[in-house]
Structures are given as C-alpha cells and as structure tokens.
Motif scaffolding. Structure first.
Motif, PDB file in Angstrom:
ATOM      1  N   UNK A   4       0.800  -1.311  -0.076  1.00 16.15           N
ATOM      2  CA  UNK A   4      -0.093  -0.175   0.009  1.00 16.15           C
ATOM      3  C   UNK A   4       0.810   1.266   0.153  1.00 16.15           C
ATOM      4  N   UNK A   5       2.109   1.053  -0.248  1.00 22.13           N
ATOM      5  CA  UNK A   5       3.083   2.376  -0.090  1.00 22.13           C
ATOM      6  C   UNK A   5       2.554   3.385  -1.132  1.00 22.13           C
ATOM      7  N   UNK A   6       2.046   2.968  -2.162  1.00 20.30           N
ATOM      8  CA  UNK A   6       1.881   4.258  -3.291  1.00 20.30           C
ATOM      9  C   UNK A   6       0.641   4.825  -2.755  1.00 20.30           C
ATOM     10  N   UNK A   7      -0.265   4.426  -1.963  1.00 18.51           N
ATOM     11  CA  UNK A   7      -1.515   4.891  -1.633  1.00 18.51           C
ATOM     12  C   UNK A   7      -1.210   5.892  -0.574  1.00 18.51           C
ATOM     13  N   UNK A   8      -0.211   5.265   0.528  1.00 18.22           N
ATOM     14  CA  UNK A   8       0.004   5.975   1.690  1.00 18.22           C
ATOM     15  C   UNK A   8       1.009   7.121   1.491  1.00 18.22           C
ATOM     16  N   UNK A   9       1.601   7.213   0.406  1.00 19.91           N
ATOM     17  CA  UNK A   9       2.595   8.196   0.256  1.00 19.91           C
ATOM     18  C   UNK A   9       2.363   9.276  -1.181  1.00 19.91           C
ATOM     19  N   UNK A  10       1.268   9.849  -0.930  1.00 19.63           N
ATOM     20  CA  UNK A  10       0.879  10.675  -2.136  1.00 19.63           C
ATOM     21  C   UNK A  10       1.738  11.672  -2.458  1.00 19.63           C
ATOM     22  N   UNK A  12       5.170  11.282  -2.811  1.00 22.03           N
ATOM     23  CA  UNK A  12       5.945  10.442  -3.409  1.00 22.03           C
ATOM     24  C   UNK A  12       5.473   9.888  -4.720  1.00 22.03           C
ATOM     25  N   UNK A  13       4.308   9.299  -4.850  1.00 20.38           N
ATOM     26  CA  UNK A  13       3.795   8.596  -5.809  1.00 20.38           C
ATOM     27  C   UNK A  13       2.731   9.191  -6.303  1.00 20.38           C
ATOM     28  N   UNK A  14       2.466   9.095  -7.789  1.00 17.23           N
ATOM     29  CA  UNK A  14       1.213   9.840  -8.293  1.00 17.23           C
ATOM     30  C   UNK A  14       0.560   8.362  -9.409  1.00 17.23           C
ATOM     31  N   UNK A  15      -0.696   8.528  -9.020  1.00 15.77           N
ATOM     32  CA  UNK A  15      -1.424   7.497  -9.788  1.00 15.77           C
ATOM     33  C   UNK A  15      -1.491   7.904 -11.340  1.00 15.77           C
ATOM     34  N   UNK A  16      -1.523   6.954 -12.298  1.00 19.76           N
ATOM     35  CA  UNK A  16      -1.600   7.250 -13.777  1.00 19.76           C
ATOM     36  C   UNK A  16      -2.542   6.561 -14.263  1.00 19.76           C
ATOM     37  N   UNK A  17      -3.161   6.796 -15.439  1.00 15.19           N
ATOM     38  CA  UNK A  17      -4.370   6.277 -15.985  1.00 15.19           C
ATOM     39  C   UNK A  17      -3.888   4.870 -16.858  1.00 15.19           C
ATOM     40  N   UNK A  18      -2.869   5.097 -17.602  1.00 12.03           N
ATOM     41  CA  UNK A  18      -2.444   3.806 -18.548  1.00 12.03           C
ATOM     42  C   UNK A  18      -1.120   3.298 -17.885  1.00 12.03           C
ATOM     43  N   UNK A  19      -0.753   2.000 -18.077  1.00 11.74           N
ATOM     44  CA  UNK A  19       0.505   1.716 -17.926  1.00 11.74           C
ATOM     45  C   UNK A  19       1.783   2.109 -18.813  1.00 11.74           C
ATOM     46  N   UNK A  71      -1.992   2.110 -11.480  1.00  6.18           N
ATOM     47  CA  UNK A  71      -0.454   2.109 -11.748  1.00  6.18           C
ATOM     48  C   UNK A  71       0.015   3.525 -11.171  1.00  6.18           C
ATOM     49  N   UNK A  72       1.280   3.326 -10.945  1.00  5.69           N
ATOM     50  CA  UNK A  72       1.789   4.577 -10.015  1.00  5.69           C
ATOM     51  C   UNK A  72       3.124   4.705 -10.529  1.00  5.69           C
ATOM     52  N   UNK A  73       3.542   5.968 -10.640  1.00  8.93           N
ATOM     53  CA  UNK A  73       5.084   6.216 -10.593  1.00  8.93           C
ATOM     54  C   UNK A  73       5.434   7.257  -9.735  1.00  8.93           C
ATOM     55  N   UNK A  74       6.716   7.337  -9.485  1.00  7.91           N
ATOM     56  CA  UNK A  74       7.293   8.331  -8.572  1.00  7.91           C
ATOM     57  C   UNK A  74       6.845   9.849  -9.155  1.00  7.91           C
ATOM     58  N   UNK A  75       6.343  10.743  -8.201  1.00  5.81           N
ATOM     59  CA  UNK A  75       5.825  11.868  -8.312  1.00  5.81           C
ATOM     60  C   UNK A  75       6.707  12.598  -9.336  1.00  5.81           C
ATOM     61  N   UNK A  76       8.209  12.584  -9.529  1.00  4.35           N
ATOM     62  CA  UNK A  76       9.063  13.480 -10.028  1.00  4.35           C
ATOM     63  C   UNK A  76       9.116  12.625 -11.553  1.00  4.35           C
ATOM     64  N   UNK A  77       8.327  11.572 -11.772  1.00  2.94           N
ATOM     65  CA  UNK A  77       8.046  11.175 -13.280  1.00  2.94           C
ATOM     66  C   UNK A  77       7.015  11.289 -13.941  1.00  2.94           C
ATOM     67  N   UNK A  78       6.049  12.249 -13.070  1.00  3.90           N
ATOM     68  CA  UNK A  78       5.009  12.266 -13.593  1.00  3.90           C
ATOM     69  C   UNK A  78       4.685  13.106 -14.981  1.00  3.90           C
TER      70      UNK A  78
END
Length: 119
Positions: A4-10, A12-19, A71-78
């Motif tokens: 759950x680390x992606x959900x718990x660290x908004x 640091x991570x951002x949800x993306x629509x497509x992989x 799907x998530x990526x580090x926020x720096x990669x948004x």
C-alpha cells in the motif's frame, strides 16, 4: 515494504491512467495487495516483472480481468509518464531478455512460450 506504499505516500507517488514501462502495478486482493513493475507487452499481452516469487525474477502476464488494478510512478516522473502514456507499451524481445537474464527469468505462460526455444 507494504504493498500500500503508493496509496500511503501521495507526496512521493502519483497514480497514472495507463501503464508505462517501469510503472508500479498495484492490484488489490484479499488480505492486502500485490505490486510488480510493468515491463512491456508480448504477443499483445501486458508483461510485468515481479521479484518476490520463489527467490527468482518472474515475468508474467497479469490477469487482464483483475479488479482494483492501479498504476503509479514516482511523482518526479509524472510529466514523463504523461508523455509515455500516449505512446503505449512496447513489444518485448523475449529472446533478448532470456539471453541476458538466463535462468533468472521465467515466463509464467501456459499456452505458447517454451523457454527451451531460446537456449
């Protein structure tokens, strides 16, 4: 590390629509979740890379009907991820991956992959 680390660290991570290549694929399931990395496609199906299955790296097809997939990526990669989503996933050269990684790579594919074909 919790799945759950992606959900718990908004922050640091951002949800993306497509992989995209390298994105974290999170799938909810009973008792928690499962994470892996998006690797590409092979024969039109998505491939993911996992590392905690029986002390080996495993490339597998996730079930396309799984519910609760994000799907998530580090926020720096948004911004990079936004551009990559337009391109779509690339086809993987499974032969090259098998030659490079050797026995560390196992394809969990029931119908058409023969790992002996590439040795």
């Amino acid at each position: 590390m919790s799945s759950h680390f992606c959900h718990n660290n908004p922050d640091k991570f951002v949800k993306i629509n497509k992989p995209i290549y390298g994105a974290i694929r999170y799938c909810r399931r009973n008792g928690g979740g499962h994470v892996c990395f998006v690797y590409g496609t092979w024969k039109g199906k998505m491939l993911v890379l996992g590392g905690n299955q029986h002390d080996t790296i495993l490339i597998e097809y996730p079930d396309p009907t799984s519910k609760g997939v994000e799907y998530f990526v580090p926020i720096a990669y948004q911004k990079f991820a936004e551009k990559e989503q337009e391109k779509g996933l690339q086809e993987v050269d499974i032969k090259a991956a098998q030659l490079y990684f050797g026995k560390a790579i196992k394809i969990n594919e029931k119908d058409s992959f023969d790992p002996h074909e590439y040795r």
